[in-house]
Design a protein around this motif. Structure first.
Motif, short mmCIF file in Angstrom:
data_model
loop_
_atom_site.label_atom_id
_atom_site.label_comp_id
_atom_site.label_asym_id
_atom_site.label_seq_id
_atom_site.Cartn_x
_atom_site.Cartn_y
_atom_site.Cartn_z
N PRO A 214 13.87 4.24 0.86
CA PRO A 214 14.94 3.46 0.21
C PRO A 214 14.47 2.63 -0.99
CG PRO A 214 14.22 2.30 2.15
CD PRO A 214 13.37 3.55 2.06
N SER A 215 13.73 3.25 -1.93
CA SER A 215 13.22 2.48 -3.06
C SER A 215 13.14 3.33 -4.32
CB SER A 215 11.85 1.88 -2.73
OG SER A 215 10.94 2.90 -2.36
N ILE A 216 13.27 2.64 -5.45
CA ILE A 216 13.18 3.28 -6.76
C ILE A 216 12.46 2.33 -7.70
CG2 ILE A 216 15.40 2.33 -7.56
CD1 ILE A 216 15.89 4.94 -9.05
N VAL B 80 11.87 -2.47 -13.02
CA VAL B 80 12.71 -2.84 -11.88
C VAL B 80 12.26 -2.06 -10.65
CG1 VAL B 80 15.05 -2.89 -10.93
CG2 VAL B 80 14.69 -3.32 -13.37
N LEU B 81 11.99 -2.77 -9.59
CA LEU B 81 11.80 -2.17 -8.27
C LEU B 81 12.97 -2.58 -7.41
CD1 LEU B 81 10.19 -0.73 -6.01
CD2 LEU B 81 9.04 -2.92 -5.58
N ALA B 82 13.73 -1.60 -6.92
CA ALA B 82 14.90 -1.88 -6.09
C ALA B 82 14.72 -1.21 -4.73
CB ALA B 82 16.17 -1.38 -6.77
N LEU B 83 15.07 -1.93 -3.68
CA LEU B 83 15.04 -1.40 -2.31
C LEU B 83 16.38 -1.70 -1.65
CD1 LEU B 83 12.04 -2.99 -2.88
CD2 LEU B 83 11.48 -1.56 -0.91
N THR B 84 16.94 -0.71 -0.97
CA THR B 84 18.24 -0.85 -0.30
C THR B 84 18.10 -0.48 1.17
OG1 THR B 84 18.81 1.39 -1.06
CG2 THR B 84 19.60 -0.46 -2.40
N PRO B 85 19.11 -0.80 2.00
CA PRO B 85 18.98 -0.55 3.43
C PRO B 85 18.78 0.92 3.81
CG PRO B 85 20.71 -2.15 3.03
CD PRO B 85 20.29 -1.62 1.68
N SER B 86 19.26 1.85 2.98
CA SER B 86 19.13 3.27 3.31
C SER B 86 18.63 4.04 2.10
CB SER B 86 20.49 3.83 3.77
OG SER B 86 21.44 3.72 2.72
N PRO B 87 18.03 5.21 2.31
CA PRO B 87 17.50 6.02 1.19
C PRO B 87 18.61 6.73 0.42
CG PRO B 87 17.10 7.14 3.27
CD PRO B 87 17.69 5.81 3.63
N SER C 106 0.86 -1.18 0.00
CA SER C 106 0.00 0.00 0.00
C SER C 106 0.89 1.23 0.00
CB SER C 106 -0.90 -0.01 1.23
OG SER C 106 -1.68 1.17 1.29
N GLY C 107 0.72 2.09 -0.99
CA GLY C 107 1.55 3.28 -1.08
C GLY C 107 2.91 2.99 -1.69
N TRP C 108 3.81 3.94 -1.54
CA TRP C 108 5.15 3.78 -2.11
C TRP C 108 5.91 2.68 -1.37
CZ3 TRP C 108 7.13 4.80 -6.52
CH2 TRP C 108 8.52 4.79 -6.72
N PRO C 109 6.62 1.79 -2.08
CA PRO C 109 7.24 0.62 -1.43
C PRO C 109 8.28 0.98 -0.37
CG PRO C 109 7.20 0.37 -3.82
CD PRO C 109 6.81 1.78 -3.53
N LYS C 110 8.18 0.28 0.75
CA LYS C 110 9.14 0.41 1.85
C LYS C 110 9.41 -0.97 2.42
CE LYS C 110 7.29 4.94 3.15
NZ LYS C 110 6.65 5.74 4.23
N PRO C 111 10.67 -1.33 2.71
CA PRO C 111 10.97 -2.67 3.25
C PRO C 111 10.26 -2.89 4.58
CG PRO C 111 12.99 -1.53 2.59
CD PRO C 111 11.89 -0.51 2.56
N ASN D 210 17.28 -2.87 7.06
CA ASN D 210 18.55 -3.24 6.42
C ASN D 210 18.42 -4.33 5.36
OD1 ASN D 210 20.01 -1.42 8.15
ND2 ASN D 210 19.85 -2.96 9.77
N ALA D 211 17.28 -4.36 4.70
CA ALA D 211 17.07 -5.37 3.66
C ALA D 211 17.36 -4.78 2.28
CB ALA D 211 15.64 -5.89 3.71
N THR D 212 17.87 -5.66 1.41
CA THR D 212 18.01 -5.32 0.00
C THR D 212 17.10 -6.25 -0.79
OG1 THR D 212 20.32 -4.62 0.26
CG2 THR D 212 19.59 -5.15 -1.97
N ILE D 213 16.24 -5.66 -1.61
CA ILE D 213 15.25 -6.43 -2.37
C ILE D 213 15.29 -5.97 -3.82
CG2 ILE D 213 12.81 -7.10 -2.54
CD1 ILE D 213 12.46 -6.11 0.35
N LEU D 214 15.20 -6.92 -4.72
CA LEU D 214 15.16 -6.60 -6.14
C LEU D 214 14.02 -7.38 -6.78
CD1 LEU D 214 16.59 -5.14 -8.53
CD2 LEU D 214 17.84 -7.27 -8.91
#
Length: 415
Positions: free
Chosen positions: A203-205, A218-225, A138-143, A147-151
């Motif tokens: 922390p997502s793009i 591509v949806l990428a999430l990293t531990p920090s913004p 729901s809304g803009w993606p957030k882990p 400290n997770a990295t998701i692709l």
């Protein structure tokens, strides 16, 4: 009479010859050739041991053809660990249609409309992470874990490169409009035509880029913004995906119906209580290559290593079994003697009664994702085939494995 009918007729005559004591109309529980187990003596419980297509040739049909084509695409879509070796944990991976897009592509409502406007043919999505983490839908993606990295990478095919380019722009504009008061456009240096945006402080793009008749999201999430780290991970994903995608020949809507479907009758050899040879939810009743099958495994890196270890050439997945055709009988037997699984596994338990080429293990994996093995995993080897089944009770696992072995023996009339 067609070759197919001749083969079926020959099989029926062979079964009749073996059933003279009870009459040809009686059900025959199975048979084996010289020096093989008489599978009629196995405890197969309630499970059927007749090959699925002994009476009919299954085809995906018009409604399921795009899903079958998308499962074919899976061999040409990279897993997350191929982009970053730390991203070995499986997320959602499945074929999809224009009417039901993955959440990683954008909001449920407007994004499917964009796919339909541009006549998307089919798509496949895959996700991986470095820990058991996901993002809020729901809304803009957030882990949902720190400290997770998701692709998450999704590939969609359109009818031509021009349509794909328009679709990529349409996807971006539609997604950006949902967050236009908070999000900012991001430039991906190596790919200036990529449409990307992020929300500062998160922390997502998310990005969309056409590549020939395909659109890669591509949806990428990293531990920090960190927009630099997010852009770099996106760029690496595109770098890794495009060379593989270049090997995939696009197909039209009409051609999806005529794509080869189980030409080696691998699916019909698999335990299948649903009793259908057409694609099902979760990409069950699917045929996969050595890379494609790893998308569905809990640890992609382990799965890829073990596919190579058993020289797996082709795979069939149902809700009841995983069947592997190996390069030779020795490789199939190796899977049993070394207890090689593609996901789950643990200490050895009793093997399947009366089947020497069998082994069972207790699954100690803590993963609870859909499709993951239950408490017990049993495997059987028959010639150059391996069958894997799983059950909550060992007795049930034994019966399922015995039925799978009997199915192999009863399928030798097939190519």
């Amino acid at each position: 009479m067609t070759t197919r009918l001749v083969r079926i007729a020959g099989a029926v005559l062979s079964v009749c010859a073996l059933a003279t004591a009870t009459g040809c109309g009686s059900t025959v529980g199975g048979w084996a050739g010289p020096s093989e187990i008489d599978v009629r003596t196995l405890d197969v419980g309630p499970y059927k041991v007749e090959p699925l297509d002994i009476h009919v040739d299954y085809r995906p049909g018009f409604s399921s053809a795009p899903q079958a084509a998308a499962m074919r695409m899976a061999d040409y879509v990279v897993t997350a660990d191929q982009v970053d070796p730390n991203l070995t944990m499986r997320g959602d991976s499945y074929a999809f249609s224009a009417g039901l897009l993955p959440e990683s592509i954008g909001s449920d409502g407007p994004m499917p409309e964009a796919a339909k406007r541009n006549a998307m043919v089919y798509g496949f999505t895959t996700t991986g992470s470095d820990k058991d983490a996901d993002w809020g839908y729901s809304g803009w993606p957030k882990p949902d874990e720190p400290n997770a990295t998701i692709l998450s990478l999704s590939v969609m095919q359109f009818n031509d490169p021009g349509t794909a380019a328009r679709a990529a722009t349409d996807f971006y504009n539609t997604d950006f409009d949902a967050y236009k008061d908070r999000n900012q456009q991001v430039k991906i240096t190596k790919y200036p035509d990529a449409h990307a945006h992020w929300q500062p402080g998160t922390p997502s793009i998310r990005s969309y880029l056409a590549h020939g008749p395909y659109v890669v999201s591509v949806l990428a999430l990293t531990p920090s913004p960190d927009v630099g780290a997010l852009s770099t991970l996106t760029e690496r994903a595109l770098d890794t995906e495009f060379p593989l995608l270049d090997k995939l020949k696009p197909v039209t809507d009409e051609e999806t119906v005529t794509l080869p479907w189980d030409p080696d009758y691998l699916l019909s050899r698999a335990l299948n209580t649903v009793g259908s040879g057409r694609p099902e939810y979760g990409d069950d009743n699917g045929i996969f290559g050595p890379h494609a099958i790893t998308h569905y495994m809990a640890d992609r890196k382990l799965a890829a290593r073990n596919v190579e270890a058993v020289k797996g050439e082709a795979f069939a997945k149902t809700s009841d079994a995983l069947v592997v055709r190996t390069a030779d009988a020795a490789s199939a037997k190796k899977a049993v003697t070394e207890r090689i699984t593609f996901q789950g596994g643990g200490p050895t338990v009793d093997s399947v009664p009366k089947i020497p080429d069998s082994a069972c293990v207790e699954n100690t994996s803590k993963s609870s994702k859909m499709g993951d093995p239950k408490r017990y995993i049993c495997m059987v080897a028959y010639r150059n085939y391996i069958g894997y089944v799983t059950a909550a009770q060992l007795a049930d696992a034994h019966q399922r494995a015995a039925a799978q072995y009997a199915l192999f023996a009863n399928s030798q009339w097939q190519p």
